[in-house]
Design a protein around this motif. Structure first.
Motif, PDB file in Angstrom:
ATOM      1  N   MET A  73       0.986  -1.304  -0.006  1.00 31.24           N
ATOM      2  CA  MET A  73       0.173   0.009   0.012  1.00 31.24           C
ATOM      3  C   MET A  73       1.013   1.180   0.239  1.00 31.24           C
ATOM      4  SD  MET A  73      -1.380  -0.837   3.782  1.00 31.24           S
ATOM      5  CE  MET A  73      -0.922  -2.509   3.876  1.00 31.24           C
ATOM      6  N   GLY A  74       1.993   0.983  -0.446  1.00 33.24           N
ATOM      7  CA  GLY A  74       3.196   2.101  -0.429  1.00 33.24           C
ATOM      8  C   GLY A  74       4.135   1.976   0.598  1.00 33.24           C
ATOM      9  N   HIS A  76       6.206  -0.154   0.121  1.00 38.24           N
ATOM     10  CA  HIS A  76       7.399  -0.924  -0.860  1.00 38.24           C
ATOM     11  C   HIS A  76       7.549  -2.151  -0.128  1.00 38.24           C
ATOM     12  CE1 HIS A  76       7.432   2.685  -3.209  1.00 38.24           C
ATOM     13  NE2 HIS A  76       7.802   3.413  -2.056  1.00 38.24           N
ATOM     14  N   LYS A 218       4.789   3.875 -11.078  1.00 39.39           N
ATOM     15  CA  LYS A 218       3.796   4.720 -10.448  1.00 39.39           C
ATOM     16  C   LYS A 218       4.582   6.310 -10.824  1.00 39.39           C
ATOM     17  CE  LYS A 218       3.206   1.805  -6.429  1.00 39.39           C
ATOM     18  NZ  LYS A 218       3.160   1.529  -4.891  1.00 39.39           N
ATOM     19  N   TYR A 225      -4.103  -0.743 -10.165  1.00 42.79           N
ATOM     20  CA  TYR A 225      -4.804  -0.702  -8.877  1.00 42.79           C
ATOM     21  C   TYR A 225      -6.152  -1.518  -9.140  1.00 42.79           C
ATOM     22  CZ  TYR A 225      -1.384   2.923  -7.796  1.00 42.79           C
ATOM     23  OH  TYR A 225      -0.017   3.433  -7.632  1.00 42.79           O
ATOM     24  N   LEU A 411      -2.249  -1.347  -3.973  1.00 45.41           N
ATOM     25  CA  LEU A 411      -3.291  -0.547  -3.297  1.00 45.41           C
ATOM     26  C   LEU A 411      -3.017   0.941  -3.187  1.00 45.41           C
ATOM     27  CD1 LEU A 411      -3.341  -3.568  -2.086  1.00 45.41           C
ATOM     28  CD2 LEU A 411      -3.872  -2.426   0.227  1.00 45.41           C
TER      29      LEU A 411
ATOM     30  N   PRO B  94       7.136   8.312  -4.904  1.00 40.89           N
ATOM     31  CA  PRO B  94       5.746   7.581  -4.684  1.00 40.89           C
ATOM     32  C   PRO B  94       5.690   6.505  -3.586  1.00 40.89           C
ATOM     33  CG  PRO B  94       6.322   7.396  -7.002  1.00 40.89           C
ATOM     34  CD  PRO B  94       7.487   8.019  -6.338  1.00 40.89           C
ATOM     35  N   GLN B  95       4.845   6.526  -2.540  1.00 42.55           N
ATOM     36  CA  GLN B  95       4.542   5.521  -1.763  1.00 42.55           C
ATOM     37  C   GLN B  95       3.497   4.659  -2.557  1.00 42.55           C
ATOM     38  OE1 GLN B  95       4.259   6.555   2.324  1.00 42.55           O
ATOM     39  NE2 GLN B  95       5.848   7.736   2.124  1.00 42.55           N
ATOM     40  N   CYS B  96       2.059   4.917  -2.269  1.00 40.25           N
ATOM     41  CA  CYS B  96       1.170   4.094  -2.858  1.00 40.25           C
ATOM     42  C   CYS B  96       1.052   4.496  -4.269  1.00 40.25           C
ATOM     43  CB  CYS B  96      -0.174   4.017  -2.147  1.00 40.25           C
ATOM     44  SG  CYS B  96      -1.510   5.531  -2.586  1.00 40.25           S
ATOM     45  N   GLY B  97       1.454   5.643  -4.693  1.00 36.97           N
ATOM     46  CA  GLY B  97       1.597   5.867  -6.004  1.00 36.97           C
ATOM     47  C   GLY B  97       0.181   6.644  -6.580  1.00 36.97           C
ATOM     48  N   TYR B  98      -0.893   6.527  -6.025  1.00 34.02           N
ATOM     49  CA  TYR B  98      -2.095   6.510  -6.588  1.00 34.02           C
ATOM     50  C   TYR B  98      -2.300   8.095  -7.058  1.00 34.02           C
ATOM     51  CZ  TYR B  98      -7.132   5.813  -7.585  1.00 34.02           C
ATOM     52  OH  TYR B  98      -8.381   5.861  -8.161  1.00 34.02           O
ATOM     53  N   CYS B  99      -2.015   8.996  -6.266  1.00 36.17           N
ATOM     54  CA  CYS B  99      -2.122  10.318  -6.663  1.00 36.17           C
ATOM     55  C   CYS B  99      -0.939  10.867  -7.474  1.00 36.17           C
ATOM     56  CB  CYS B  99      -2.006  11.227  -5.248  1.00 36.17           C
ATOM     57  SG  CYS B  99      -0.343  11.378  -4.559  1.00 36.17           S
ATOM     58  N   ARG B 132      -2.270  11.287   0.292  1.00 41.03           N
ATOM     59  CA  ARG B 132      -2.576  10.760   1.742  1.00 41.03           C
ATOM     60  C   ARG B 132      -1.362  10.038   2.297  1.00 41.03           C
ATOM     61  NH1 ARG B 132      -5.323  11.702   6.349  1.00 41.03           N
ATOM     62  NH2 ARG B 132      -7.082  10.220   6.593  1.00 41.03           N
ATOM     63  N   CYS B 133      -0.310   9.684   1.697  1.00 41.46           N
ATOM     64  CA  CYS B 133       0.755   8.934   2.232  1.00 41.46           C
ATOM     65  C   CYS B 133       1.761  10.169   2.620  1.00 41.46           C
ATOM     66  CB  CYS B 133       1.576   8.399   1.208  1.00 41.46           C
ATOM     67  SG  CYS B 133       0.519   6.920   0.303  1.00 41.46           S
TER      68      CYS B 133
END
Lengths: 761, 163
Positions: A73-74, A76, A218, A225, A411, B94-99, B132-133
């Motif tokens: 979920m980030g 890693h 990413k 996702y 995630l 990036p962490q979750c990378g979604y944003c 959010r990360c």
């Protein structure tokens, strides 16, 4: 004490659960899933691959693909698992790839025996298993190479995916050995346990900030996702959720306007026997935009149910009522006789601490795609608890969980939210009803109002100090909804000290701190009303997010009441006596490191500014990462607080990836700040009032203070870093506000109004 | 059936004019790098460029962008090697990378106009994009790194230019 996580040692690692048979064909390892359409192809590697353990395979081209059983979920974690394997295997980092595991039980956590990701447990609990898997592969490859080269295996060295015989200058790559088919050595569980792993001075990968494997995908839009799953012929579902968070039922649905929406297929009222959801309807259409239009066009009437009149105030009033009752709750800690010691104490302090409802709000709204293929239900979703979520999906479908295959995705944020499986229920029931794969996507409004939130909490703490100013008694009551009891899994509950039945330690963890207090009790009290009205979940760090708010604020209050420096007072309590030996000293050292880095006590601050300290451990005593924070704040006469700097020190034992640790600690500290100052959800008429990022406001870039991080790696075993820094920040800020202005705040989030109100006139 | 010009290609989408551009891009064109975050223009995850301006594709209707030049994360560079993308990797943002698709697209619209932004200008430009990360400090560093690279490349280009 928490029972489900005991001291984590290599011996606790249940190797018997694992198949580490080197050379075993992958198809032989598919366990109960063999013959299941889809999963076989998904899991079976090509026969030419070398699969030294379930955790990775080496292809004939030399690429090493590690399968990560943990949700990424980030943090890693997939890359981290690859790094641990790579260290012992001796592969070249650029040869490493990662793959996300299905819910096949062979990918269960070696310590926890299930697929669950949380608690900052992953690195600590998988380090040994991944190391041994890597070492076993290296040994098998070395023996294979020795046979091919006709030299003794003992004379070979392995580095960067090459096996070299220095004397004869012969060498083979991993790819050469795999292609030769000569890597056939097998290991029994006992042989695996007996492998001598590298010592830290021999590490070449552990402790190196290698490029994270997932990051390039990413930055260019290619990482997939759950939101991005596309299945031919699939339809889309939009959910209509009731105004009441939990307990409502659908009385009637008028479809007449929805039927006029182009592309509309069907609306399904959920029949959720798993009781994960109540009163939900899902509108299915050919596109998501049309599904949303159809959802908006449905006219649903509800019976609001038993919680429809409740508010945050009702939950708080109920908590206070329960706390006053002598027979409420169960004891989590009961050392000495706090009641007697409070009775004879020279000074008694008493305070109430509260935290608001908080929402996870990961950037990727909840979603799931369900597809029935033959007897098998396929679920595509990013999820943190495949073992339980697969069972929920099965329950929603009315089938046996063994027929559910969970396809893990990256995630888009987890933070504990994706431990739950509510999103699978509408996807499964919609797919079943329309006879097509269906992807259900929550709107942000669905996501916020139907969150399994961090519960509203109320804590009452009484402290007794003797004539010498020594803390002799602490009595701590914690009243909240019980997030983990909600799972209905007895293994995750803990026995109470007073033998009044199991309690949810995920509501009181952290209160069993490392300070020496001779008379200490902690009572876990379940707020049934909150539990029913706001089904709670595990939000990044869970209980320590509120227990340390109370404990670390109260410790400061005691220091102030007895005229001591709050940092020195903590150090005196961290004497390492009895059960605290070891942990207390590490926490003391970490606090000193944070103080040193922040310049605590070394400079005179301008009027209106102050520093505050706090120090914490992790979710469980057995999984602690020792963490301390010094917050530097400025408080205006209006009560407005500016956080100027957060200095965080953390003792993680061993650093697998230093840069990632810093990223996690910084992110966690900013989460702590966001929860301390900006994030608040409220319940009104049974529903969560905040529906999007205008009402619920996580930290933005402009609100970010300077953050300094010190990581202590002292050679102890590697521990987790995703959570402790979340919990240490709020009390450090509260204590800094007191230091700056004399205002003591006891409610999270902290508001200017509360600070101004607490200032001495 | 509206025709959209996306990443230099002309594509027709089977979507009503009042369909948010976000969903047309994701579902009709199956380019999933642009993310859905809030549906209300509050988070920036869906940021794309329309005629070079960063816009929230969840608030932009298909009917309003016909004939305009749309760029998504997939079209920002040929090989994922825009200076910002390289900087995002170099700084391990990036962490979750979604944003992050949205963050990069938002940042790209700043650097296209101002390759030497101050920290304050970066914050002002990026404040509508939630992470959010909480990778904000790395986002800032990566933008500054990319800006430096772009200025260096541009200076090098100037030197080579014949007078």
């Amino acid at each position: 004490m928490n029972q489900h996580v005991k001291n984590v040692t290599p011996e606790a690692t249940d190797l018997s659960r694992r198949s580490f048979l080197v050379g075993t064909a992958a198809t032989g390892l598919v366990l109960g899933y063999a013959g299941v359409p889809g999963i076989g192809e998904a899991l079976a590697a090509a026969p030419a691959n070398f699969e030294p353990s379930v955790w990775y395979a080496i292809a004939p081209d030399g690429l090493v693909t590690v399968t990560c059983g943990k949700a990424d979920m980030g943090q890693h974690i997939a890359s981290t698992m690859a790094q641990i394997v790579c260290e012992e295997l001796g592969a070249k980092w650029s040869d490493m790839r990662v793959n996300l595991a299905s819910n096949d039980p062979k990918f269960n956590d070696p310590v926890l025996g299930a697929q669950i990701t949380g608690g900052s447990w992953s690195t600590m609990m998988n380090f040994d298993a991944m190391s041994r898997a890597g070492a076993a592969g290296r040994m098998a490859l070395t023996e294979g190479a020795a046979a091919s080269m006709g030299v003794p295996a003992g004379e070979l060295t392995v580095r960067d995916s090459m096996i070299v015989h220095a004397k004869s200058k012969k060498q083979m790559s991993f790819a050469d050995v795999v292609k030769s088919g000569k890597a056939t050595k097998t290991f029994t569980a006992d042989e695996l346990k007996a492998i001598k792993l590298k010592t830290p001075d021999q590490y070449t990968m552990i402790g190196v900030s290698v490029p994270q494997i997932d990051i390039p995908s990413k930055t260019n839009g290619t990482a997939k996702y759950g939101m991005d799953v596309m299945i031919p012929g699939m339809a889309y579902g939009a959910v209509v959720t009731p105004p009441v968070r939990y307990g409502a039922t659908v009385k009637s649905v008028d479809y007449s306007d929805a039927k006029k929406v182009p592309g509309f297929i069907k609306a399904v009222t959920l029949d959720d026997k798993t009781q994960t959801t109540t009163g939900w309807v899902v509108a299915v259409a050919n596109t998501y935009a049309n599904a949303k239009k159809a959802a908006a066009a449905l006219k649903v009437s509800y019976d609001g149910g038993p919680n429809a009149k409740l508010s945050s105030q009702s939950l708080l009033d109920e908590a206070k009522r329960l706390q006053k009752l002598d027979d409420s709750g169960q004891f989590f800690v009961k050392d000495g006789d706090p009641a007697a010691a409070l009775g004879t104490a020279a000074k008694v302090l008493e305070a109430e601490y509260t935290t608001s409802i908080n929402i996870h709000a990961p950037m990727e709204p909840m979603n799931a795609t369900a597809e029935f293929k033959g007897d098998i239900l396929h679920i595509y979703s990013g999820n943190q608890f495949a073992t339980r979520s697969g069972a929920i999906a099965a329950g929603a479908a009315g089938i046996d969980p063994k027929f559910v295959v969970m396809h893990q995705m990256w995630l888009g944020g987890g933070f504990g939210r994706r431990l739950d499986a509510d999103m699978m229920v509408p996807a499964v029931q919609a797919a079943k009803a329309v006879g097509k794969p269906v992807k259900v996507i929550y709107t942000r409004e669905n996501d916020m109002t139907m969150d399994f939130s961090r519960p509203l909490t109320y804590q009452k703490v009484k402290a007794g100090v003797d004539g010498d100013g020594k803390l002799v008694a602490l009595s701590h009551d914690v009243v909240s909804a019980w997030p983990t009891q909600r799972w209905g899994i007895p293994d995750f509950l803990s026995p109470s000290v007073d033998k009044k039945g199991p309690l949810d330690a995920f509501t009181v963890n952290g209160s069993d701190f490392f300070y020496t207090v001779p008379n200490h009790n902690v009572r876990a009290i379940k707020n049934e009303m909150a539990h029913n009205a706001t089904p709670s979940g595990q939000l990044r760090s869970v209980a320590p997010g509120w227990t340390f708010w109370a404990v670390e604020s109260m410790i400061d209050e005691i220091a102030a009441a007895t005229g001591k420096d709050p940092a020195q007072f903590r150090i005196s309590l961290l004497d390492g006596a009895g059960k605290n030996d070891g942990g207390a000293q590490r926490l003391r050292n970490t606090l000193l490191a944070a103080m040193g880095l922040a310049g605590y006590g070394t400079k005179k601050l301008p009027k209106g500014e102050g520093m505050g300290v706090a120090c914490v451990s992790s979710q469980e005593r057995a999984t602690a990462s020792w963490t301390a924070c010094v917050a530097h704040v400025a408080v205006a006469p209006s009560g407005e607080v500016t956080v100027k700097k957060l200095t965080v020190a953390t003792d993680v034992g061993t650093q697998v990836h230093p840069d990632n640790i810093r990223a996690q600690v910084e992110g966690a500290a900013l989460w702590g700040l966001s929860l301390a100052m900006y994030e608040k959800a409220t319940l009104k008429d049974g529903g969560i009032e905040q529906t999007n990022f205008d009402g619920y406001r996580p930290l933005r870039m402009s609100q970010m203070p300077e953050v300094a991080v010190a990581v202590i790696a002292n050679g102890e075993k590697a521990t987790g870093v995703g959570e402790p820094a979340v919990t240490v920040v709020a009390p450090a800020i509260g204590n800094a506000i007191f230091n700056a202005s004399g205002a003591r705040v006891r409610a999270l989030p902290i508001t200017a109004e509360a600070v101004k109100g607490a200032m001495k006139a | 059936m509206p025709t959209l010009t996306i990443n230099g290609r002309s594509m027709s989408v089977d979507a009503a004019n009042d369909t948010p551009l976000l969903w047309a891009i994701r579902e009709q064109l199956q380019m999933t790098g642009t993310k859905f975050g809030c549906g209300a223009g509050l988070c920036g995850a869906c940021t794309v460029h329309v005629n070079g301006e960063a816009v929230r594709s969840c608030q932009t209707m298909v009917g309003d962008v016909a004939g305009k030049k749309i760029t998504t994360i997939e079209g920002l560079s040929a090989k994922g090697d825009h200076p910002l993308q390289k900087a995002w990797i170099a700084e391990q943002v990036p962490q979750c990378g979604y944003c992050q698709s949205g963050q990069i697209m938002q940042a790209a619209s700043l650097l296209a106009k101002n390759s030497n932004p101050t920290k304050e200008e970066v914050v002002a430009h990026m404040d509508g994009n939630l992470c959010r990360c909480m990778t904000y400090s790395r986002i800032q560093k990566a933008i500054m790194r990319a800006a430096t690279e772009m200025r260096t490349a541009s200076a090098a280009g100037n030197e080579r230019r014949p007078t």
